[in-house]
Write a protein that holds these residues in place. Structure first.
Motif, PDB file in Angstrom:
ATOM      1  N   ALA A  99       0.851  -1.185   0.000  1.00 20.53           N
ATOM      2  CA  ALA A  99       0.000   0.000   0.000  1.00 20.53           C
ATOM      3  C   ALA A  99       0.888   1.236   0.000  1.00 20.53           C
ATOM      4  N   ARG A 100       0.479   2.265  -0.694  1.00 23.49           N
ATOM      5  CA  ARG A 100       1.235   3.513  -0.747  1.00 23.49           C
ATOM      6  C   ARG A 100       0.511   4.569   0.067  1.00 23.49           C
ATOM      7  N   ILE A 101       1.224   5.157   1.009  1.00 24.34           N
ATOM      8  CA  ILE A 101       0.631   6.139   1.909  1.00 24.34           C
ATOM      9  C   ILE A 101       1.424   7.438   1.829  1.00 24.34           C
ATOM     10  N   VAL A 102       0.713   8.532   1.654  1.00 28.45           N
ATOM     11  CA  VAL A 102       1.340   9.849   1.575  1.00 28.45           C
ATOM     12  C   VAL A 102       1.385  10.465   2.975  1.00 28.45           C
ATOM     13  N   PRO A 103       2.567  10.751   3.509  1.00 24.04           N
ATOM     14  CA  PRO A 103       2.646  11.356   4.843  1.00 24.04           C
ATOM     15  C   PRO A 103       2.251  12.825   4.810  1.00 24.04           C
ATOM     16  N   ASP A 104       1.777  13.330   5.933  1.00 25.24           N
ATOM     17  CA  ASP A 104       1.435  14.751   6.028  1.00 25.24           C
ATOM     18  C   ASP A 104       2.681  15.622   5.915  1.00 25.24           C
ATOM     19  N   VAL A 105       3.778  15.133   6.493  1.00 26.15           N
ATOM     20  CA  VAL A 105       5.069  15.830   6.444  1.00 26.15           C
ATOM     21  C   VAL A 105       6.066  14.852   5.832  1.00 26.15           C
TER      22      VAL A 105
END
Length: 209
Positions: A50-56
């Motif tokens: 799964a690919r997750i975009v971090p907030d920072v």
């Protein structure tokens, strides 16, 4: 508003990241995810792809920030190794503990806690406590001289250090964080609508050692 920082690396276990992010958000935390040494600045590729975009995008961006209410590190073997090898992460863990803030680790994430204390020159060799982790890293933690909980203890709270065992304990881990920081009433408030299993409704007192 209470706040939480959750770290994220390539190889992080998805369930152990998403569950606390979700549960803490439901409880009213302002949650910020922070990438650690990501191969791409856009997202982390987790342990099940799964690919997750971090907030920072980078932990370097928050290195000088004041500690918030809790720092959370998920597991996943490759992600945990990245945490252990990151000077920013190890310093962040020490900063939170020295500020008497909560820190929480699940699965192999506990190895980063161990590394933050055993790291040469850390000056924190007296900060060991009772912990648990995924069974695959138990020997490493025990050899480092930490008090390892009985395997029946799925979540362990020792002072302001919260640890848990793996993906299957992620919900109990997250609810325990809510109770530690905001109390039993808030925990019950969010657990009910999620239709949590009865076994997850235990109090912090029943897991605290």
């Amino acid at each position: 508003m209470v706040s939480a920082v959750i770290l994220l690396a390539d190889g992080t276990e998805e369930i152990e990241f998403i569950t606390p992010y979700d549960v803490l958000t439901r409880a009213g935390f302002q949650v910020k995810s922070v990438g650690v040494d990501l191969k791409t600045s856009n997202y982390a590729t987790c342990s099940r792809n799964a690919r997750i975009v971090p907030d920072v995008p980078s932990a370097k961006s928050i290195a000088s920030d004041s500690p918030v209410d809790i720092l959370v590190l998920p597991g996943g073997g490759p992600g945990a190794k990245t945490f252990c090898g990151s000077s920013e992460v190890l310093q962040l863990i020490r900063k939170y503990r020295q500020a008497d803030k909560y820190v929480a680790f699940i699965c192999a994430g506990t190895t980063a806690l161990v590394a933050s204390v055993n790291d040469a020159g850390s000056g924190n060799l007296g900060m060991k406590c009772k912990v648990t982790s995924h069974p695959s890293v138990k020997d490493e933690i025990v050899k480092a001289g930490w008090d390892y909980a009985d395997e029946s203890e799925r979540v362990v709270v020792d002072g302001k250090v919260i640890t848990s065992r793996g993906p299957g304990t992620a919900m109990l881990f997250s609810l325990t964080i809510v109770e530690c920081v905001l109390g039993r009433e808030k925990r019950d408030e969010i657990a009910g609508p999620m239709v949590c299993a009865e076994g997850l409704m235990k109090t912090v007192e029943s897991v605290k050692k």
